[in-house]
Design a protein around this motif. Sequence first.
Motif, mmCIF file in Angstrom:
data_model
loop_
_atom_site.group_PDB
_atom_site.id
_atom_site.type_symbol
_atom_site.label_atom_id
_atom_site.label_comp_id
_atom_site.label_asym_id
_atom_site.label_seq_id
_atom_site.Cartn_x
_atom_site.Cartn_y
_atom_site.Cartn_z
ATOM 1 N N ALA A 72 0.843 -1.194 0.000
ATOM 2 C CA ALA A 72 0.000 0.000 0.000
ATOM 3 C C ALA A 72 0.877 1.243 0.000
ATOM 4 O O ALA A 72 2.059 1.192 0.366
ATOM 5 C CB ALA A 72 -0.912 0.010 1.222
ATOM 6 N N LYS A 73 0.309 2.367 -0.397
ATOM 7 C CA LYS A 73 1.023 3.642 -0.338
ATOM 8 C C LYS A 73 0.941 4.250 1.062
ATOM 9 O O LYS A 73 1.854 4.931 1.507
ATOM 10 C CB LYS A 73 0.442 4.615 -1.374
ATOM 11 N N ILE A 74 -0.190 4.007 1.726
ATOM 12 C CA ILE A 74 -0.410 4.531 3.072
ATOM 13 C C ILE A 74 -0.851 3.385 3.970
ATOM 14 O O ILE A 74 -1.738 2.607 3.612
ATOM 15 C CB ILE A 74 -1.488 5.636 3.077
ATOM 16 N N GLY A 75 -0.219 3.294 5.124
ATOM 17 C CA GLY A 75 -0.569 2.256 6.074
ATOM 18 C C GLY A 75 -0.512 2.781 7.495
ATOM 19 O O GLY A 75 -0.689 3.980 7.745
ATOM 20 N N LEU A 76 -0.209 1.883 8.417
ATOM 21 C CA LEU A 76 -0.145 2.207 9.838
ATOM 22 C C LEU A 76 1.189 1.740 10.405
ATOM 23 O O LEU A 76 1.875 0.907 9.805
ATOM 24 C CB LEU A 76 -1.294 1.517 10.584
ATOM 25 N N PRO A 77 1.580 2.253 11.569
ATOM 26 C CA PRO A 77 2.820 1.774 12.197
ATOM 27 C C PRO A 77 2.734 0.286 12.487
ATOM 28 O O PRO A 77 1.695 -0.221 12.900
ATOM 29 C CB PRO A 77 2.884 2.582 13.506
ATOM 30 N N GLN A 78 3.819 -0.403 12.242
ATOM 31 C CA GLN A 78 3.885 -1.805 12.627
ATOM 32 C C GLN A 78 4.694 -1.929 13.909
ATOM 33 O O GLN A 78 5.492 -1.051 14.254
ATOM 34 C CB GLN A 78 4.510 -2.653 11.524
ATOM 35 N N ILE A 79 4.458 -3.013 14.618
ATOM 36 C CA ILE A 79 5.187 -3.255 15.859
ATOM 37 C C ILE A 79 6.692 -3.252 15.580
ATOM 38 O O ILE A 79 7.154 -3.840 14.607
ATOM 39 C CB ILE A 79 4.770 -4.600 16.485
#
Length: 477
Positions: free
Chosen positions: A387-394
């Motif tokens: 994806a171009k935009i996601g969320l922080p991963q652990i």
Amino acid sequence: MKLKFKKLRIGTIYMIVSAIFLSSCVVYYGARFIYYYNLSQGKLAKRTTNLNEILTDPIKLVVQGDGLQVDGNRYVFRGKEVDNYLSYSGFLWRIMEIDDRGNIKLITDETITVMPWNSTENDYETSLIRQYLNPIEGVEGSGTFYQLLDEPEKYLVPNELCADKTMQPTEVLGCKVHVSDYVGLMNVNEYFFANGVDSYLNTQTRHWTLTAKSDDNRVYYVFSEGGVGDNSESATDKYSYGVRPVITLKANLDITGGAGLKDNPYRITEDALDMEEVYALNSLPVGTYFQYENQTWRTIGFEDGKTKAIMMDVIRNEDETPLMYRFAKNTAKFNLKSGSLGAYLNTTWYNTFEHPEYLTEGTFYTGAFNSQTGYAMDKIKAATVKAKIGLPQINDLYTTNTLEATEYDPELIYWTCNYKDSFEWLTWTVRNGDWLFADFATEKYAVRPVIYLKDSIIITTGDGTYDTPYEIMEVTE
């Protein structure tokens, strides 16, 4: 002939002594005023560029209170108001001490990620944090933080870490358990000796110490108010807190600039940019701040020339309140299906951008993170989304909740892209003060985006700091 001496009155003697005392004060404090004025202006003494000599200049030492104090054969910074900042490898550090050999111990000024200590035992030697900080033989994927450091073997010596366990955090450690690593953590003795809650080491965030308890399976950590606690596990799971790496610089390093101030830290490498040159964003170190779409972002990594960056705020509504969004309707796994948070980021929010063409697809690791998987990175990497935009991963760099709270969000909580248990629909969130908590994917929390930018993005103006981030643009043929 007998010489006659005129007797001095007590008052006269008092006036003479007072004059001498006052003159001494004027000379001493005048010199200190000139020194600190020059320091505040970023000027350094011309007689030396040796970091040890600059730090231990007698005029800078204090007997008590905030500052650098002599402790036997070493020097130690104590208190809150201390100018002990140093920049290295894109990170801002605080100088903790100079040992009897002249080596200089540093700790990051902020937590750089959030993670659990371990899935089973509380020994530091086998902890997940040690594996994250250092390359460990036989442990695949270890040494993530070490690999971010600039020529570590040139600038660093291994830390001699005191990994003793103790019944109480205030006990003096015997240092019978030694661990020698290039990167480590501070132990509880170091925290308290710097004045603990009243020291620069208190950052109002939760972060681990090196020291574990000797009578159970818990580990000591510094909590948000600055005290030391041991609430590091529950009956069913382990808790995750912030990580503040510790390194030790070699003795007799020269500095290339700076004055030890937060906005002008000491530097030991030539990291200043000539803005007449053209620099690609992906050529700069992690931790660099830049401006994009009227938001400040910070680089957290690179993938095949693409720059991975995290926003230094959460998405907000027009009234500045945080956008509260449900993670997903029927799954705890990050995805781009209609109705999910991933779809919102890559369609609705993406379509508000002035320069969406700067972005490109990158990899987001979306696997499980729990005690059953041993909190292992390879399990997180078992599932991916492009994806171009996601969320922080652990375990991502700077996925810590040190965002400034406002009147709208005194307790800011935001989603990650990793799940705890898909059967129970639990997705991990990052809470205030740096700790992880899993909650139902149908709940609504704030959104802190992570993006990938093309390798053709360059910087134009700015200096890469939070206050003056770089401006960016794309170079096209």
